[in-house]
Scaffold this motif. Sequence first.
Motif, mmCIF file in Angstrom:
data_model
loop_
_atom_site.group_PDB
_atom_site.id
_atom_site.type_symbol
_atom_site.label_atom_id
_atom_site.label_comp_id
_atom_site.label_asym_id
_atom_site.label_seq_id
_atom_site.Cartn_x
_atom_site.Cartn_y
_atom_site.Cartn_z
ATOM 1 N N LYS A 296 0.821 -1.207 0.000
ATOM 2 C CA LYS A 296 0.000 0.000 0.000
ATOM 3 C C LYS A 296 0.856 1.259 0.000
ATOM 4 O O LYS A 296 0.510 2.264 -0.620
ATOM 5 N N GLU B 32 -3.745 -3.983 -2.235
ATOM 6 C CA GLU B 32 -2.820 -3.085 -1.543
ATOM 7 C C GLU B 32 -2.303 -3.668 -0.235
ATOM 8 O O GLU B 32 -1.240 -3.286 0.250
ATOM 9 N N THR C 257 -6.822 0.179 -8.337
ATOM 10 C CA THR C 257 -5.827 -0.618 -7.615
ATOM 11 C C THR C 257 -6.515 -1.737 -6.840
ATOM 12 O O THR C 257 -7.673 -1.614 -6.437
#
Length: 754
Positions: A425, A453, A450
């Motif tokens: 992340k 993460e 995304t």
Amino acid sequence: MDAFEAIKATFFQECDELLAELESKLMLLEQGQTDLETINAVFRAVHSVKGGAGAFGLEALVRFAHVFETLMDELRGGRKPCDAVTIKTLLRASDVLADHIQAAQGLAPPVDEERSAGLVQELELLTHGGEAPPAVEEEEEDDFGFTPMAFDAPLDDPALAVEAPAADAAPAGQPGWRIVFKPHGRMYGSANEAGLLLREVGRLGPITVSVDEAALPTLDVLVAEDGYLTWTIDLVADVDEKAVREVFDFVEADCDLTITPLGGAPALVFEEEPPAVLPASDELDIAALLAKAAAGAAPETPAAAPAPAPAPEPVAPAPVAAQVSAPEPAPAPAAAPVPSAPIPPAQVATPVAPAPVTIRVDLDRVDRLINVVGELVIQQAMLSQRVLESGLARSSGIALGMEDLELLTREIQDSVMAIRAQPVKSVFQRMPRLVREVADMVSKQVRLVTSGEDTEVDKTVVERLAEPITHMLRNAIDHGLETPEERIAAGKPAEGTVRLAALHRSGRIVIEIADDGRGINRERVKKIAVDKGLIAADAALTDEQIDNLIFLPGFSTAAVVSDISGRGVGMDVVRRSIQALGGRISISSVPGKGSTFTLSLPLTLAVLDGMVVTAADQTLIAPLPAIVESLTPQESDLHYVGGLDPVIRFRDRFLPLIDVALTMGFRETPMVPSEGVAVVVETEGGQQAALLFDAIQGQRQVVIKSLETNYRQVEGVAAATILGDGRVALILDVDVLVTDMRRKSPRSDFKLAS
């Protein structure tokens, strides 16, 4: 480093966490999650940055954060809409806020004043509804009804009492609240201002303000940083107590605050956390609490003499007990009914989950611990080897003790590696800003998606992921995605999508960067490579080989050199960076639909579970995650391609059989397959092959040592380790052996017994 600098360094570490939180919440807003909690989280992050910056005198950072915070306060109060234009401005403001923090740390040059001032103006226009913000002079003239006071008068002179006109006082029974507010010195130290808080209360409705300066000392003992004044605000508005408390939400721990209803019985207000249970039988405590809550309330009769804090009338405890434990409200003493202020059930007995306890540890200390544990693993392997060579029975006390030591060592190793593990992340959260900036530079509409993460990997790997991912995202936006006009003409949405994902696969971490753009134009790529002299004009290449041409040094498809690309430096840097981490990169592209770049990296650069094998007179380590199965080759399962290259039947499939000792130059003649052991392995791309070894010694956890750092890079070797007997063993790079080495090794003398 002195104590002040140490505290300042801690503040900047917290700023990194706050910026990460700010970025993630703004991305949620961009995705349409405009709930109050998300907006409040953004406000808290900016407010915390501003407070800490004020404590260290970072004026430029405080000024920018204050304007940012003011707009967020309008959004969380519902006075301004959280629309797409506002969110886009907030995203850009977060970028400038990060630049101010970098500049304050000395890690970057001062922020461009023109850029910062322009964004401040945009934030103020959004705050004030498109109108010019109020001038500074108007703010200074807003004295809330105060009259100037002369400091040469005695401090106990009644003429110094500053109070709002009596005509503005609320009549009995008027809905509203009396707020008694005494700031502490630490409130001013965190960049909060009493005047701004009073102004925020004024936005809830008409207010009258008075100040009590009785605690103000003489000038010779006055401390400028302390708080001596007590403010009394009468708010005449039909609002609930929660709305009033929200104004003081971030300063409640740094002040004395009492909120009571106007013109009626005082509300039961706790300055600290309320008790879980309020016993009705404890009459003295209840009476004392009521007296404290009623302090400073407006007198009911006009003839009463004014005083800063009049003593309350004796109140019987029975109505309070009824208010807490019975549903019947106390009778209203005035003409108009007063809204009751019961204690919300959530405040009475709500269990609060304990926050996770964390500590900050210098990374060097963790590295030393990992190195020591690595040496412990090596010593444990050596002891086990000595015990095995001594001929002691496996049931002996020493042998059993060594097995317990091995289990304990493994547990210590896993625990230490978990300390160093870090989610990706921290890298992924830097990328939305990069995508926005590059998209603006090339005039493209891009959305970054995304996932994964929270996938954890060794901190060393995480730190070195930022550069290759940055290059690949810039490449995907600049070269992969089409312009909005081209996308619409191709039947695609104007906004392109870039996906960044992380996942675990076969004991490794895989990073995927995919776009839905035009894909790789293989004809153009090959022509450019020929024109630059990188390949021969008559070279016969597969699609995969053409795609991999973009990793050659000096290769670029950009027609014009720009700030983003065109200098022939980029993808070759990516490949070298990934290879330096013991990883590899692959490409999958479909013309017209997009491309996917896949990075495969080891989870850690410290330890590895491997199978100890022998090839000729060498001891090697085959990574356990890549091994599918081991078997003894049978003559009936062996076949030859072109009479030279052997393949082996494995579960109704034929796999290439690679003699590792021959391929790596440990011997010059091939061995008889039936006299060795075949280990079936699988590459990151899913390709399978069988590696032929002399024998398998067993499974072992080994400590990885960089061969490139201590010697040089060897093709087919990923790293090295130290065995229990003190010898150095090479750790095989299975992917290179299967995909590259087999094609390069000479086969003219490869003859096997029939």
